[in-house]
Scaffold this active site. Sequence first.
Site, PDB file in Angstrom:
ATOM      1  N   GLU A 166      -5.413  -5.019  10.343  1.00 14.55           N
ATOM      2  CA  GLU A 166      -4.791  -4.503  10.577  1.00 14.55           C
ATOM      3  C   GLU A 166      -4.628  -3.042  11.856  1.00 14.55           C
ATOM      4  O   GLU A 166      -5.490  -2.271  12.085  1.00 14.55           O
ATOM      5  CB  GLU A 166      -3.755  -2.852   9.237  1.00 14.55           C
ATOM      6  CG  GLU A 166      -3.612  -3.800   8.387  1.00 14.55           C
ATOM      7  CD  GLU A 166      -3.734  -2.311   6.754  1.00 14.55           C
ATOM      8  OE1 GLU A 166      -2.139  -2.773   6.372  1.00 14.55           O
ATOM      9  OE2 GLU A 166      -3.895  -1.093   6.534  1.00 14.55           O
ATOM     10  N   ASN A 203       0.827  -0.961  -0.414  1.00 11.23           N
ATOM     11  CA  ASN A 203      -0.290   0.135   0.124  1.00 11.23           C
ATOM     12  C   ASN A 203       1.382   1.680   0.062  1.00 11.23           C
ATOM     13  O   ASN A 203       1.566   1.067   1.189  1.00 11.23           O
ATOM     14  CB  ASN A 203      -0.944   0.227   1.269  1.00 11.23           C
ATOM     15  CG  ASN A 203      -1.635   1.254   0.830  1.00 11.23           C
ATOM     16  OD1 ASN A 203      -1.931   2.057  -0.038  1.00 11.23           O
ATOM     17  ND2 ASN A 203      -2.338   1.552   2.286  1.00 11.23           N
ATOM     18  N   GLY A 262       2.621   2.122  10.645  1.00 10.51           N
ATOM     19  CA  GLY A 262       3.931   2.773  10.528  1.00 10.51           C
ATOM     20  C   GLY A 262       4.000   3.727  12.087  1.00 10.51           C
ATOM     21  O   GLY A 262       4.696   4.428  12.137  1.00 10.51           O
ATOM     22  N   GLU A 320      -6.644   4.437   7.789  1.00 10.54           N
ATOM     23  CA  GLU A 320      -6.701   5.900   7.524  1.00 10.54           C
ATOM     24  C   GLU A 320      -8.278   6.559   6.915  1.00 10.54           C
ATOM     25  O   GLU A 320      -8.102   7.855   7.551  1.00 10.54           O
ATOM     26  CB  GLU A 320      -5.165   5.971   6.085  1.00 10.54           C
ATOM     27  CG  GLU A 320      -4.102   5.803   7.052  1.00 10.54           C
ATOM     28  CD  GLU A 320      -2.224   5.100   6.536  1.00 10.54           C
ATOM     29  OE1 GLU A 320      -3.215   5.663   5.764  1.00 10.54           O
ATOM     30  OE2 GLU A 320      -1.656   4.729   7.656  1.00 10.54           O
ATOM     31  N   HIS A 351      -9.477   1.752   4.433  1.00  6.02           N
ATOM     32  CA  HIS A 351      -8.484   1.569   5.709  1.00  6.02           C
ATOM     33  C   HIS A 351      -8.737   2.479   6.273  1.00  6.02           C
ATOM     34  O   HIS A 351      -9.167   3.043   6.382  1.00  6.02           O
ATOM     35  CB  HIS A 351      -7.168   1.965   4.419  1.00  6.02           C
ATOM     36  CG  HIS A 351      -5.411   1.928   5.338  1.00  6.02           C
ATOM     37  ND1 HIS A 351      -5.048   2.476   6.118  1.00  6.02           N
ATOM     38  CD2 HIS A 351      -5.089   1.500   4.828  1.00  6.02           C
ATOM     39  CE1 HIS A 351      -4.736   2.518   6.545  1.00  6.02           C
ATOM     40  NE2 HIS A 351      -3.853   1.180   6.028  1.00  6.02           N
TER      41      HIS A 351
HETATM   42  P1  13P Z   1       2.907   0.072   7.502  1.00  3.30           P
HETATM   43  O1  13P Z   1       3.622  -1.000   7.423  1.00  3.30           O
HETATM   44  O2  13P Z   1       3.806   1.671   7.039  1.00  3.30           O
HETATM   45  O3  13P Z   1       2.970   0.356   9.134  1.00  3.30           O
HETATM   46  O4  13P Z   1       1.481   0.646   6.930  1.00  3.30           O
HETATM   47  C1  13P Z   1       0.630  -0.538   7.262  1.00  3.30           C
HETATM   48  C2  13P Z   1      -0.428  -0.653   6.458  1.00  3.30           C
HETATM   49  O5  13P Z   1      -1.062   0.788   6.997  1.00  3.30           O
HETATM   50  C3  13P Z   1      -0.701  -1.182   4.872  1.00  3.30           C
HETATM   51  O6  13P Z   1      -2.231  -0.797   4.698  1.00  3.30           O
END
Ligand code: 13P
Length: 258
Positions: free
Chosen positions: A173, A10, A179, A103, A101
């Site tokens: 997730e 992603n 992140g 976010e 997602h």
């Molecule tokens: P990271 O691997 O940067 O933690 O992000 C995971 C993510 O949100 C993938 O969709």
Amino acid sequence: MSRRYMIAGNWKMNNTAAEGVALIKDLKAQCGGCCCQNEKAPEVVVCPTFTTLSAVVAEASGTALKVGAQNIHWAENGAYTGEISGAMLKETGVTHVIIGHSERRQYFGETDETVNKRTKAALKHGLVAIVCIGETLEERASDKTEAVVERQVRAALADVTADDMKNVVLAYEPVWAIGTGMVATDEQAQAVHAFVRNLLKSMFKCPCVAENTRILYGGSMKPGNAAGLLAQPDIDGGLIGGASLKAADFLGIVKCAL
Ligand code: 13P
């Protein structure tokens, strides 16, 4: 177990078209066969931002690399400023799309209901829907992980048939691991994945759905921790953020799934 690993990158809001093409060139140069057609190799998908899709599809053509988008609207067209339709995505040549997602849920008002609408739109347009679920740190701390994940899965898959599920991939997730470098332990991740698979068993009459649906883990997955996570019986791959932006890191994870 017949589930084939999927390793999906992603890219989030990173990589212009030129940068995306350069990254695909790096992946092709460094993959050493792992991006090649091979039933045993993991399915490898990259998910760039909208304006980068066509260039990346062109650069990836002739390889086994697949390309996905990061969102889809449920209407065919109309007054939905800033959104994108299934037909528009299909025209770019993508085969996959990330939906729901955290976010988008956190910053852009995505709800369980819109996740369901987007999922059904993806399926209608013949795209593989990578549907994201996961709890926040607060929800985990107050022992609500299973309740939250169950609510998200049931809502996302409302009116989705067992046959449709062939084109659905779930991505667990945990929001607190995205992140942050705070990866879930192998055991924490496996426990939620097993819970989700059992939930699928109870939601669909045919046991084939729970058996065949791939459940990816996402959240600070890196070459150094991927092997342990991918060795868990109910973890079928990864949805990778930061580590998907460098060919060597992404391929390091792909190699853990070979
Ligand atoms: P990271 O691997 O940067 O933690 O992000 C995971 C993510 O949100 C993938 O969709």
